[in-house]
Design an enzyme around this catalytic site. Structure first.
Site, mmCIF file in Angstrom:
data_model
loop_
_atom_site.group_PDB
_atom_site.id
_atom_site.type_symbol
_atom_site.label_atom_id
_atom_site.label_comp_id
_atom_site.label_asym_id
_atom_site.label_seq_id
_atom_site.Cartn_x
_atom_site.Cartn_y
_atom_site.Cartn_z
ATOM 1 N N THR A 122 0.888 -1.109 -0.090
ATOM 2 C CA THR A 122 0.020 -0.070 -0.123
ATOM 3 C C THR A 122 0.910 1.194 -0.068
ATOM 4 O O THR A 122 1.996 1.185 0.571
ATOM 5 C CB THR A 122 -0.841 0.020 1.296
ATOM 6 O OG1 THR A 122 -1.480 1.331 1.460
ATOM 7 C CG2 THR A 122 -0.124 -0.232 2.510
ATOM 8 N N ASP A 123 0.534 2.312 -0.438
ATOM 9 C CA ASP A 123 0.753 3.638 -0.406
ATOM 10 C C ASP A 123 1.125 4.202 1.018
ATOM 11 O O ASP A 123 1.703 5.299 1.326
ATOM 12 C CB ASP A 123 0.357 4.712 -1.371
ATOM 13 C CG ASP A 123 -1.133 5.050 -0.910
ATOM 14 O OD1 ASP A 123 -1.900 4.413 -0.181
ATOM 15 O OD2 ASP A 123 -1.601 5.843 -1.606
ATOM 16 N N GLU A 124 0.162 3.383 1.826
ATOM 17 C CA GLU A 124 0.167 4.052 3.293
ATOM 18 C C GLU A 124 1.494 3.898 3.923
ATOM 19 O O GLU A 124 1.859 4.228 4.971
ATOM 20 C CB GLU A 124 -0.720 3.272 4.256
ATOM 21 C CG GLU A 124 -2.089 3.584 3.524
ATOM 22 C CD GLU A 124 -3.257 3.250 4.645
ATOM 23 O OE1 GLU A 124 -3.179 3.216 5.418
ATOM 24 O OE2 GLU A 124 -4.449 3.127 3.876
ATOM 25 N N TYR A 158 -1.477 -0.892 11.165
ATOM 26 C CA TYR A 158 -1.563 -1.389 9.778
ATOM 27 C C TYR A 158 -0.595 -1.142 8.874
ATOM 28 O O TYR A 158 0.353 -1.937 8.420
ATOM 29 C CB TYR A 158 -3.024 -0.998 9.331
ATOM 30 C CG TYR A 158 -2.994 -1.180 7.725
ATOM 31 C CD1 TYR A 158 -3.050 -2.591 7.304
ATOM 32 C CD2 TYR A 158 -3.360 -0.358 6.829
ATOM 33 C CE1 TYR A 158 -3.128 -2.875 6.030
ATOM 34 C CE2 TYR A 158 -3.255 -0.547 5.315
ATOM 35 C CZ TYR A 158 -3.179 -1.748 4.920
ATOM 36 O OH TYR A 158 -3.337 -2.016 3.517
ATOM 37 N N LYS A 162 2.613 -3.382 7.273
ATOM 38 C CA LYS A 162 2.844 -3.519 5.796
ATOM 39 C C LYS A 162 3.908 -3.043 5.412
ATOM 40 O O LYS A 162 4.838 -3.771 4.566
ATOM 41 C CB LYS A 162 1.931 -2.802 5.091
ATOM 42 C CG LYS A 162 0.314 -3.335 4.982
ATOM 43 C CD LYS A 162 0.226 -4.575 4.522
ATOM 44 C CE LYS A 162 0.383 -4.539 2.971
ATOM 45 N NZ LYS A 162 0.145 -6.016 2.556
HETATM 46 N N1 NAD Z 1 -7.851 -1.726 0.172
HETATM 47 C C1 NAD Z 1 -7.144 -1.012 -0.228
HETATM 48 O O1 NAD Z 1 -7.434 0.234 -0.685
HETATM 49 C C2 NAD Z 1 -5.597 -1.354 -0.805
HETATM 50 C C3 NAD Z 1 -4.862 -0.469 -1.361
HETATM 51 C C4 NAD Z 1 -3.513 -0.660 -1.502
HETATM 52 C C5 NAD Z 1 -2.973 -2.211 -1.007
HETATM 53 N N2 NAD Z 1 -3.965 -2.702 -0.598
HETATM 54 C C6 NAD Z 1 -3.456 -4.364 0.021
HETATM 55 O O2 NAD Z 1 -4.071 -5.199 -0.802
HETATM 56 C C7 NAD Z 1 -4.096 -6.381 -0.240
HETATM 57 C C8 NAD Z 1 -5.805 -6.867 -0.071
HETATM 58 O O3 NAD Z 1 -6.655 -5.750 0.499
HETATM 59 P P1 NAD Z 1 -7.982 -6.064 0.748
HETATM 60 O O4 NAD Z 1 -8.618 -4.617 0.710
HETATM 61 O O5 NAD Z 1 -8.536 -6.780 -0.304
HETATM 62 O O6 NAD Z 1 -7.931 -6.726 2.108
HETATM 63 P P2 NAD Z 1 -9.153 -7.414 2.572
HETATM 64 O O7 NAD Z 1 -9.186 -7.270 4.000
HETATM 65 O O8 NAD Z 1 -10.632 -7.354 1.862
HETATM 66 O O9 NAD Z 1 -8.841 -8.925 2.283
HETATM 67 C C9 NAD Z 1 -7.927 -9.675 2.890
HETATM 68 C C10 NAD Z 1 -7.985 -11.026 2.632
HETATM 69 O O10 NAD Z 1 -6.670 -11.860 3.368
HETATM 70 C C11 NAD Z 1 -7.572 -12.944 4.006
HETATM 71 N N3 NAD Z 1 -6.567 -13.292 5.026
HETATM 72 C C12 NAD Z 1 -6.295 -12.508 6.260
HETATM 73 N N4 NAD Z 1 -5.369 -13.209 7.087
HETATM 74 C C13 NAD Z 1 -4.974 -14.302 6.479
HETATM 75 C C14 NAD Z 1 -4.058 -15.278 6.874
HETATM 76 N N5 NAD Z 1 -3.444 -15.197 8.022
HETATM 77 N N6 NAD Z 1 -4.010 -16.294 5.876
HETATM 78 C C15 NAD Z 1 -4.494 -16.383 4.734
HETATM 79 N N7 NAD Z 1 -5.673 -15.447 4.475
HETATM 80 C C16 NAD Z 1 -5.732 -14.411 5.002
HETATM 81 C C17 NAD Z 1 -8.763 -12.502 4.245
HETATM 82 O O11 NAD Z 1 -9.550 -13.734 4.666
HETATM 83 C C18 NAD Z 1 -9.363 -11.872 3.128
HETATM 84 O O12 NAD Z 1 -9.826 -12.763 2.186
HETATM 85 C C19 NAD Z 1 -3.456 -6.010 1.568
HETATM 86 O O13 NAD Z 1 -2.273 -6.788 1.225
HETATM 87 C C20 NAD Z 1 -3.575 -4.578 1.477
HETATM 88 O O14 NAD Z 1 -2.753 -4.178 2.367
HETATM 89 C C21 NAD Z 1 -5.359 -2.633 -0.154
#
Ligand code: NAD
Length: 342
Positions: A122-124, A158, A162
């Site tokens: 993430t950009d965070e 969080y 990351k």
């Molecule tokens: N949401 C955003 O805007 C955003 C932006 C940039 C990057 N990201 C990154 O993208 C990725 C996905 O984000 P998201 O918003 O889809 O998250 P989300 O919370 O919707 O999904 C996370 C998934 O990971 C699974 N999970 C959690 N712990 C686990 C474990 N120990 N073992 C196996 N599975 C596990 C959960 O069951 C879920 O399906 C993350 O790495 C996040 O940091 C998110």
């Protein structure tokens, strides 16, 4: 690349990536490894061809399981995470466990089996930027957007976990020649996003007859990207990215939270002041903005969903058409927020 593991493939962005791969690369076999936490949902993978997509329910920190799966694959695309800032302020432990120990477990397995690894971040990790109005160049000058040279400066449990996981990957590349790339993306929106997150929370509030809730004065700026554009960028990096490199993914979608709230209300035929101001998030980052020049120039990627209004209208339609997907959880999510006056 014939076989990939997508961790967190039953969550928001991971499941959108799996849908993207099925649509554009039917020759690729996908194994989703997902623990199905509160944020994971089997329904996100419903309708996908069983002969192409297999779900393994398990933990990315389970070294035995991870090793078995990694031996059978060409690449790991790592999305699984604890992903919600507000939850990380209440209980950071699962964030340390999944985001750091989980990532460690995956990169160790990839190193031992010489498997290609892509790390989704993430950009965070870069902390926040001043608002444009407070900058001499109004946000267009040197250092006024994030690049892969921006120093890490995370604000929350969080984002710090990351950041820690990104640093592990960088060290594994340098010390062990791990065949890895990293991407840091801005805020995603689109279908299948958990209703605890800002945009779906407001949409489902309106659909449930609850007044939407804005943190603080709503001046905080996020750089929005449609999740399908995130997927195409990750695919480009996985297949064409240079090992050891970090690519920032963004679609020039800066909007302050108040404007997003007002646009949601307008698109849902509500008065534009029909929302409540609630307690701000402690340590709430002010502004994120991505400079994605490197990705665009080196890997010839560009976003398709550049009209935020249209993308948001599609997303609202998705939540209207898929009430079964979110309705059962709505009350509990709002009760949780209410405990903090949010
Ligand atoms: N949401 C955003 O805007 C955003 C932006 C940039 C990057 N990201 C990154 O993208 C990725 C996905 O984000 P998201 O918003 O889809 O998250 P989300 O919370 O919707 O999904 C996370 C998934 O990971 C699974 N999970 C959690 N712990 C686990 C474990 N120990 N073992 C196996 N599975 C596990 C959960 O069951 C879920 O399906 C993350 O790495 C996040 O940091 C998110």
């Amino acid at each position: 690349m014939k076989k990939i593991i997508v961790t967190g493939g039953a969550g928001f962005i991971g499941s959108n990536f799996v849908h993207y791969v099925v649509k554009h690369h039917p020759e690729v076999q996908v194994t989703v490894l997902d623990k199905l936490t509160y944020a994971g949902n089997r329904a996100n993978l419903a309708g996908l061809p069983e002969e192409q997509v297999k779900l393994v329910v398990g933990d990315i920190a389970d070294a035995k399981l991870v090793n078995e799966l990694v031996q059978e694959t060409d690449a790991v695309v790592h999305y699984a995470a604890e992903s919600h800032n507000d939850n990380s302020l209440k209980d950071p432990f699962p964030f340390v466990q999944t985001n750091i120990i989980g990532t460690y477990t995956l990169i160790e397995a990839c190193r031992k089996n010489d498997v290609r690894y892509h790390h989704v971040s993430t950009d965070e990790v870069y902390g926040d930027l001043p608002l444009r109005e407070d900058l001499p160049g109004h946000g267009e000058g040197e250092g006024e957007k994030f690049t892969d040279q921006t120093p890490y400066n995370p604000s929350s449990p969080y984002s710090s976990t990351k950041a820690g996981s990104d640093l592990l990957v960088k060290a594994w590349v340098r010390s062990f020649n791990l065949q890895a790339t990293i991407s840091n993306c801005s805020n995603n929106y689109g279908p299948y996003q958990h209703i605890e997150k800002f945009i779906p929370r407001q949409i489902t509030n309106v659909l449930s007859g609850i007044r939407p809730k804005l943190y603080g004065d709503g001046k905080n700026v996020r750089d929005w990207i449609h999740t399908n554009d995130h997927s195409s960028a990750v695919w480009a990096i996985l297949t064409k990215g240079k090992i050891g490199e970090t690519y920032l993914i963004g679609a020039d979608g800066e909007e302050d939270n108040k404007s997003v709230m007002e646009l949601i209300l307008e698109l849902m035929d509500q008065p534009n002041d029909a929302y409540d101001h609630v307690n701000d998030r402690p340590g709430h980052d002010l502004r994120y903005a991505i400079d994605s020049t490197k990705l665009r120039q080196e890997l010839d990627w560009k976003p398709e969903f550049t009209n935020f209004r249209d993308g948001l209208a599609d997303t609202i339609r998705w939540y209207k058409d898929n009430r079964d997907w979110w309705e059962a959880e709505k009350q509990a999510v709002e009760a949780n927020y209410a405990k903090n006056g949010q």
